[in-house]
Scaffold this motif. Structure first.
Motif, PDB file in Angstrom:
ATOM      1  N   LYS A  41       2.385  47.894  10.524  1.00  0.00           N
ATOM      2  CA  LYS A  41       1.438  46.834  10.209  1.00  0.00           C
ATOM      3  C   LYS A  41       2.133  45.509   9.925  1.00  0.00           C
ATOM      4  O   LYS A  41       1.643  44.440  10.290  1.00  0.00           O
ATOM      5  N   THR A  42       3.277  45.567   9.235  1.00  0.00           N
ATOM      6  CA  THR A  42       3.957  44.339   8.830  1.00  0.00           C
ATOM      7  C   THR A  42       4.413  43.534  10.036  1.00  0.00           C
ATOM      8  O   THR A  42       4.175  42.325  10.126  1.00  0.00           O
ATOM      9  N   LEU A  43       5.075  44.217  10.977  1.00  0.00           N
ATOM     10  CA  LEU A  43       5.535  43.519  12.181  1.00  0.00           C
ATOM     11  C   LEU A  43       4.345  43.037  13.014  1.00  0.00           C
ATOM     12  O   LEU A  43       4.402  41.966  13.621  1.00  0.00           O
ATOM     13  N   ALA A  44       3.265  43.833  13.022  1.00  0.00           N
ATOM     14  CA  ALA A  44       2.073  43.422  13.771  1.00  0.00           C
ATOM     15  C   ALA A  44       1.483  42.145  13.187  1.00  0.00           C
ATOM     16  O   ALA A  44       1.087  41.231  13.916  1.00  0.00           O
ATOM     17  N   ALA A  45       1.405  42.058  11.851  1.00  0.00           N
ATOM     18  CA  ALA A  45       0.867  40.857  11.206  1.00  0.00           C
ATOM     19  C   ALA A  45       1.730  39.642  11.512  1.00  0.00           C
ATOM     20  O   ALA A  45       1.222  38.546  11.799  1.00  0.00           O
ATOM     21  N   GLN A  46       3.055  39.815  11.468  1.00  0.00           N
ATOM     22  CA  GLN A  46       3.969  38.714  11.760  1.00  0.00           C
ATOM     23  C   GLN A  46       3.796  38.242  13.202  1.00  0.00           C
ATOM     24  O   GLN A  46       3.724  37.034  13.472  1.00  0.00           O
ATOM     25  N   PHE A  47       3.692  39.185  14.134  1.00  0.00           N
ATOM     26  CA  PHE A  47       3.539  38.851  15.549  1.00  0.00           C
ATOM     27  C   PHE A  47       2.212  38.120  15.779  1.00  0.00           C
ATOM     28  O   PHE A  47       2.154  37.103  16.490  1.00  0.00           O
ATOM     29  N   ALA A  48       1.140  38.624  15.161  1.00  0.00           N
ATOM     30  CA  ALA A  48      -0.176  38.001  15.339  1.00  0.00           C
ATOM     31  C   ALA A  48      -0.188  36.579  14.801  1.00  0.00           C
ATOM     32  O   ALA A  48      -0.747  35.668  15.436  1.00  0.00           O
ATOM     33  N   ASN A  49       0.409  36.360  13.639  1.00  0.00           N
ATOM     34  CA  ASN A  49       0.424  35.016  13.056  1.00  0.00           C
ATOM     35  C   ASN A  49       1.178  34.029  13.945  1.00  0.00           C
ATOM     36  O   ASN A  49       0.765  32.876  14.108  1.00  0.00           O
ATOM     37  N   GLU A  50       2.282  34.480  14.527  1.00  0.00           N
ATOM     38  CA  GLU A  50       3.055  33.593  15.399  1.00  0.00           C
ATOM     39  C   GLU A  50       2.271  33.271  16.673  1.00  0.00           C
ATOM     40  O   GLU A  50       2.312  32.139  17.173  1.00  0.00           O
ATOM     41  N   LEU A  51       1.544  34.253  17.207  1.00  0.00           N
ATOM     42  CA  LEU A  51       0.727  33.989  18.393  1.00  0.00           C
ATOM     43  C   LEU A  51      -0.416  33.030  18.072  1.00  0.00           C
ATOM     44  O   LEU A  51      -0.761  32.165  18.882  1.00  0.00           O
ATOM     45  N   ARG A  52      -1.017  33.178  16.888  1.00  0.00           N
ATOM     46  CA  ARG A  52      -2.123  32.294  16.505  1.00  0.00           C
ATOM     47  C   ARG A  52      -1.662  30.846  16.424  1.00  0.00           C
ATOM     48  O   ARG A  52      -2.425  29.923  16.718  1.00  0.00           O
ATOM     49  N   GLU A  53      -0.425  30.638  15.990  1.00  0.00           N
ATOM     50  CA  GLU A  53       0.095  29.273  15.916  1.00  0.00           C
ATOM     51  C   GLU A  53       0.210  28.654  17.304  1.00  0.00           C
ATOM     52  O   GLU A  53       0.001  27.452  17.476  1.00  0.00           O
ATOM     53  N   MET A  54       0.541  29.456  18.308  1.00  0.00           N
ATOM     54  CA  MET A  54       0.744  28.935  19.658  1.00  0.00           C
ATOM     55  C   MET A  54      -0.540  28.938  20.493  1.00  0.00           C
ATOM     56  O   MET A  54      -0.662  28.178  21.448  1.00  0.00           O
ATOM     57  N   LEU A  55      -1.485  29.810  20.152  1.00  0.00           N
ATOM     58  CA  LEU A  55      -2.735  29.921  20.912  1.00  0.00           C
ATOM     59  C   LEU A  55      -3.918  29.766  19.955  1.00  0.00           C
ATOM     60  O   LEU A  55      -4.732  30.685  19.782  1.00  0.00           O
ATOM     61  N   PRO A  56      -4.040  28.588  19.316  1.00  0.00           N
ATOM     62  CA  PRO A  56      -5.053  28.430  18.260  1.00  0.00           C
ATOM     63  C   PRO A  56      -6.488  28.492  18.745  1.00  0.00           C
ATOM     64  O   PRO A  56      -7.396  28.765  17.955  1.00  0.00           O
ATOM     65  N   ASN A  57      -6.732  28.243  20.030  1.00  0.00           N
ATOM     66  CA  ASN A  57      -8.101  28.214  20.537  1.00  0.00           C
ATOM     67  C   ASN A  57      -8.509  29.498  21.243  1.00  0.00           C
ATOM     68  O   ASN A  57      -9.598  29.576  21.813  1.00  0.00           O
ATOM     69  N   ASN A  58      -7.643  30.492  21.197  1.00  0.00           N
ATOM     70  CA  ASN A  58      -7.934  31.769  21.844  1.00  0.00           C
ATOM     71  C   ASN A  58      -8.111  32.853  20.787  1.00  0.00           C
ATOM     72  O   ASN A  58      -7.797  32.648  19.619  1.00  0.00           O
ATOM     73  N   ALA A  59      -8.626  34.001  21.206  1.00  0.00           N
ATOM     74  CA  ALA A  59      -8.900  35.096  20.268  1.00  0.00           C
ATOM     75  C   ALA A  59      -7.642  35.942  20.097  1.00  0.00           C
ATOM     76  O   ALA A  59      -7.304  36.751  20.967  1.00  0.00           O
ATOM     77  N   ILE A  60      -6.950  35.732  18.981  1.00  0.00           N
ATOM     78  CA  ILE A  60      -5.781  36.549  18.646  1.00  0.00           C
ATOM     79  C   ILE A  60      -6.217  37.497  17.536  1.00  0.00           C
ATOM     80  O   ILE A  60      -6.439  37.080  16.399  1.00  0.00           O
ATOM     81  N   GLU A  61      -6.361  38.763  17.858  1.00  0.00           N
ATOM     82  CA  GLU A  61      -6.933  39.734  16.936  1.00  0.00           C
ATOM     83  C   GLU A  61      -5.872  40.686  16.401  1.00  0.00           C
ATOM     84  O   GLU A  61      -4.827  40.885  17.024  1.00  0.00           O
TER      85      GLU A  61
END
Length: 701
Positions: A76-96
């Protein structure tokens, strides 16, 4: 198997928004992966070193291929870190974010040797549950979706077709009886609660119905005139502020295990038939106690499902509810994706073995429960996918790892795509082998040198006991040290890493927790004790991963304490030296002077500390109170906006200060409960309010 639905997915494109540009060997790696995907190659391995921007590469690849993506990680920890980094780069897309929603989970089990039955016990994190529903909602309604998941995505989930079929769709002008609408909501597992309006509930006031969908933070309001739907709105559930007026709304069920009346009746008939057959088997075998157990618990579950549509442990009857054959695979998150989705397996050397191991561990426990009359045989079909079933449901796959495993390498015949050059010019650490004799005294000396330079040290041991004993010895010798292993509380682990980076102590001692995905730029020395003890923790793969923890510091070194050089050590050293040579050649060719990585301390706890300091300076310490027992209440600044609209002006300064203090308490409470998504939203609202307060200061109000 994929859902065949009439639900149209929106086709907004993936679009990366960042100041960064691909650098180092990123451009070549991204282009080569795109070429292989478009050429139809089923498997690609990206060999990427620490700090080379693998997450950013995934974002750019998604932008280029424009296909839904599932990213799987080992925890879960690595997944949360990966998701947060993707959200920063793709703010207008659905990063779940899709992980197990249990904060604590003790599975149902039976120990025949001691005649001990262990009842299922769990604690569900409601925010993670919302994120799971948000993930399936996005997958069914839009193409620009990336789901970042742990291996829990291969576990059984409700049928996507039934999930869509049970969806509530309403349009202005539609005609439906109010009571029929309420019955449909109850059938979708929503609870009526006119007092406590929370996620997964609805309330009724005359001809007005308000619902908070399981996957949303906002509520929807349906206003009726007789049997006609007159008005539809999206609103803030706390303030009542209307966010938007709508012409059409849809609400997905509150549970992934939902079934219509016809499907449920068929399921109950199947369960009753199986129960009769199984009771006959047990009684013929003289297992009367087991038969009585099974009869009592199953008839109770049947009655609950007949009366309220659900029961505790309803997932154990998922085969009957789904209408599947015995032994057939369950529906999983993979079935919610369209056929052309792209799979990315990060830290593949760890994640791939996890996927293969899940089935046997789950089924062996359930076989014992079935044998002793605690469950029907069909409970075994509520399970994770087998490895072969997993392969049947995936298409093109990208494996990411600094140390690809043998499976991935076989899939590509050893032909990997490399991304090992760091744009910062940072070189892999120098590896030095030292004798074990006098290793602790030498370690103390090296720690002292780093402490003088305000740098940090990681020490890896083989056992928990050794980690604790070494920490005690270091403390006795005046070294600021802490230990970290699996028995340390989850929240405390996050705090320990933040405190290490902030310099509150100098040395962190641990076991295998100090390997994948730990980004600590302040660490300049990794000391590996007993490096020559061959095994899982000292394999070539583990050693390369451990060495990578010192790869984010210009002066990084790794000291291996060993009396001989094992094959694993030699492999790790050779690979590290190969990457060093490649980085040096790049730096020389491009005139790059290695720069220390100044990556922000990204966990929410550090952001809270900074926010506290800023709040104290602004309002005199009001933000330093911590209320650990309160449940977080997001959206209070929306209340401020609503109040300002009502009064025609803004809040008074004192009211604004009180509001900031109250929100700060809620932010701390959310972080204490590991609800980092909520804490981050509260942090953003606090910043917005403080911006207004600073404007008052500037205006002399």
């Amino acid at each position: 198997m994929r859902p065949v639905t009439d639900l149209k997915r929106s086709v907004a494109p993936f679009h990366v928004i960042t100041d960064m540009v691909p650098a180092g060997d990123q451009p070549q790696a991204i282009a080569e992966i795109e070429r292989r995907i478009r050429a139809g190659e089923t498997d690609t391995v990206l060999l990427g070193a620490t700090g080379t921007g693998k997450t950013a590469s995934v974002a750019w690849i998604a932008e280029r291929v424009q296909r839904p993506v599932l990213v799987m990680l080992p925890n879960k920890t690595l997944a949360a870190q990966f998701a947060n980094e993707l959200r920063e780069m793709l703010p207008n897309n659905a990063i779940e974010y899709f992980v197990s929603y249990y904060d604590y989970y003790q599975p149902e089990a039976y120990v025949p040797q001691t005649d001990t039955y262990i009842e299922k016990d769990s604690s569900i994190n409601s925010e993670v549950e919302r994120l799971r529903h948000s993930a399936t909602n996005s997958l069914l309604t839009r193409r620009d979706t990336i789901v970042v998941s742990s291996v829990s995505c291969i576990y059984g989930l409700g049928t996507p077709q039934e999930y869509v079929d049970r969806m509530l769709t309403v349009k202005i002008g539609d005609t439906i009886e109010r009571d029929a609408l309420l019955r449909k909501l109850v059938g979708m597992q929503y609870n009526r609660n006119d007092l406590a309006f929370t996620r997964g509930t609805f309330r009724v006031r005359g001809d007005t119905i308000e619902i908070i969908p399981m996957y949303e933070e906002l509520a929807v309001r349906i206003e009726m005139f007789g049997d006609e739907i007159e008005r539809l709105m999206t609103l803030h559930p706390l303030t009542g502020e209307v966010i938007s007026e709508d012409t059409e709304l849809y609400v997905f069920p509150a549970s992934h295990y939902v079934a219509g009346p016809e499907r449920m009746e068929r399921a109950l008939a199947g369960i009753e038939t199986e129960l009769a057959d199984r009771l006959g088997e047990l009684e013929r075998g003289g297992k009367l106690l087991e038969a009585q157990r099974l009869r009592m618990r199953t008839t109770y579950d049947i009655e609950m499902m007949r009366q309220v549509g659900s029961c505790s442990g309803i997932e154990n009857y998922s085969r009957h509810i789904d209408g599947r054959e015995a032994g057939s695979p369950p529906n999983t998150l993979l079935d919610y994706f369209p056929e052309d989705f792209l799979l990315v397996i990060d830290e593949s050397h760890n994640t791939v073995p996890q996927i293969g191991a899940m089935y046997e561990g789950d089924v062996s426990r359930k076989r014992v429960l079935v044998e002793h009359g605690f469950r029907l045989p069909s409970a075994i079909d509520n399970r994770p996918l087998t490895w072969d079933e997993f392969l049947d449901r995936i298409g093109q796959t990208i494996y990411l790892s600094a140390t690809p495993g043998p499976y991935e390498l076989r899939r590509v015949g050893g032909d990997v795509v490399e991304q090992v050059i760091r744009p910062t010019g940072l070189i892999d650490p120098e590896v030095i082998i030292k004798p074990t004799k006098g290793q602790i005294d030498d370690l103390l000396h090296e720690i002292g040198l780093r402490a003088e330079r305000d740098e940090r040290v990681l020490v890896t041991t083989l056992t928990k006991r050794m980690a604790e004993d070494l920490t005690d010895y270091l403390l006795e010798n005046g070294v600021r040290a802490r230990y970290l292993h699996s028995e340390v509380d989850t929240l405390r682990r996050v705090e320990l890493l933040r405190e290490l980076r902030l310099g509150e102590y100098d040395v962190l001692v641990g076991i295998n927790l100090l390997r994948e995905g730990l980004d600590l730029p302040e660490v300049s020395l990794v000391a590996i004790l007993d490096a020559d003890k061959e095994g899982f923790l000292r394999s070539g793969t583990s050693l390369i991963q451990t060495i990578g923890r010192a790869a984010r510091n210009v002066s990084g070194q790794v000291h291996m304490y060993a009396d001989r050089v094992t094959p694993s050590m030699q492999r790790a050293i050779d690979e590290t030296n190969r990457r060093r040579d490649k980085q040096v050649a790049y730096n020389t060719a491009h005139g790059v002077d290695p720069q220390p990585l100044r990556k922000r301390i990204a966990d929410i706890l550090d952001q809270i500390v900074r926010e506290d300091a800023d709040t104290e300076q602004l309002i005199g310490g009001g933000g330093r109170q911590q209320s650990r027992g309160k449940a977080p209440v997001p959206g209070l600044s929306s209340r401020a906006r609503a109040a300002a609209q009502t009064t025609g002006g803004g809040l008074a300064r004192g009211e604004l200060v009180d509001l900031i203090s109250g929100l700060t308490e809620q932010m701390h409470a959310a972080a204490a409960e590991l609800q980092f998504e909520v804490a981050a939203r509260l942090r953003d609202e606090i910043r917005e309010l403080k911006h207004e307060l600073r404007g008052m200061h500037a205006a002399g109000v």
